[in-house]
Write a protein that holds these residues in place. Structure first.
Motif, PDB file in Angstrom:
ATOM      1  N   SER A   1       0.817  -1.211   0.000  1.00 37.15           N
ATOM      2  CA  SER A   1       0.000   0.000   0.000  1.00 37.15           C
ATOM      3  C   SER A   1       0.850   1.260   0.000  1.00 37.15           C
ATOM      4  O   SER A   1       1.940   1.302   0.569  1.00 37.15           O
ATOM      5  CB  SER A   1      -0.902  -0.003   1.227  1.00 37.15           C
ATOM      6  N   ALA A   2       0.311   2.287  -0.621  1.00 37.41           N
ATOM      7  CA  ALA A   2       1.003   3.576  -0.664  1.00 37.41           C
ATOM      8  C   ALA A   2       0.554   4.507   0.458  1.00 37.41           C
ATOM      9  O   ALA A   2       1.278   5.430   0.821  1.00 37.41           O
ATOM     10  CB  ALA A   2       0.766   4.250  -2.008  1.00 37.41           C
ATOM     11  N   SER A   3      -0.650   4.277   1.016  1.00 37.96           N
ATOM     12  CA  SER A   3      -1.128   5.186   2.066  1.00 37.96           C
ATOM     13  C   SER A   3      -2.189   4.522   2.927  1.00 37.96           C
ATOM     14  O   SER A   3      -2.775   3.503   2.549  1.00 37.96           O
ATOM     15  CB  SER A   3      -1.701   6.461   1.450  1.00 37.96           C
ATOM     16  N   LEU A   4      -2.446   5.137   4.077  1.00 44.35           N
ATOM     17  CA  LEU A   4      -3.494   4.658   4.973  1.00 44.35           C
ATOM     18  C   LEU A   4      -4.875   4.791   4.355  1.00 44.35           C
ATOM     19  O   LEU A   4      -5.793   4.058   4.702  1.00 44.35           O
ATOM     20  CB  LEU A   4      -3.449   5.422   6.297  1.00 44.35           C
ATOM     21  N   TYR A   5      -5.018   5.727   3.449  1.00 41.99           N
ATOM     22  CA  TYR A   5      -6.317   5.959   2.810  1.00 41.99           C
ATOM     23  C   TYR A   5      -6.815   4.696   2.099  1.00 41.99           C
ATOM     24  O   TYR A   5      -8.019   4.455   2.033  1.00 41.99           O
ATOM     25  CB  TYR A   5      -6.226   7.130   1.828  1.00 41.99           C
ATOM     26  N   ASP A   6      -5.890   3.882   1.587  1.00 46.42           N
ATOM     27  CA  ASP A   6      -6.281   2.626   0.940  1.00 46.42           C
ATOM     28  C   ASP A   6      -7.140   1.786   1.876  1.00 46.42           C
ATOM     29  O   ASP A   6      -8.028   1.059   1.430  1.00 46.42           O
ATOM     30  CB  ASP A   6      -5.044   1.822   0.531  1.00 46.42           C
TER      31      ASP A   6
END
Length: 150
Positions: A81-86
């Protein structure tokens, strides 16, 4: 993270619709958030591994074997994943009580080794913001998870 960026560029070059995510899995997203906080300081000790398993079983009412399998998938997803938003974007349907329980569990994972690293704090803070958890509830969850047990 470099793998994530490379993967995104490859998808763009192939003409894939990056807005079209695979089916959401809230349970996996919850497990990923626990993995994110445990790995924030780049040191995942046995205490944190045990806390993730125990808390995931409690939060999702899972048998230990099922929780372990979910955590294995979550570790992979978390690394890609690239960010927590995922993950937080998949949890929009949670009620406030469930969001509080998740943030509290994240604090418990962070505190499992007896100290909360500033990077762990930052991950929890960002997740709470993305989940629209009020600051007062964020603090209440921290105090509940890190305070003396009676």
């Amino acid at each position: 993270m470099l793998n994530s960026i490379t993967k995104l560029f490859k998808q763009l070059l192939e003409g894939n619709d990056l807005g079209n995510h695979s089916a959401t899995d809230p349970n996996l997203a919850i497990a990923c958030l626990l993995c994110e906080v445990a790995g924030a300081d780049h040191q995942v000790g046995e205490e944190e591994k045990e806390a993730k398993l125990r808390l995931l079983s409690k939060l999702l009412n899972l048998e230990p074997n099922n929780a372990q399998a979910l955590l294995a998938r979550a570790n992979t997803s978390s690394q890609e994943s690239a960010s927590l938003y995922d993950f937080t974007s998949q949890l929009r349907e949670l009620d406030q009580e469930s969001r509080f329980a998740l943030i509290e569990a994240m604090w418990e994972v962070a505190n499992a080794d007896g100290k909360i690293d500033p990077l762990e704090d930052a991950v929890i803070r960002k997740a709470a913001e993305l989940l629209y958890v009020d600051h007062s509830e964020f603090i209440r969850a921290k105090l509940s998870a890190t305070g003396p047990k009676s």
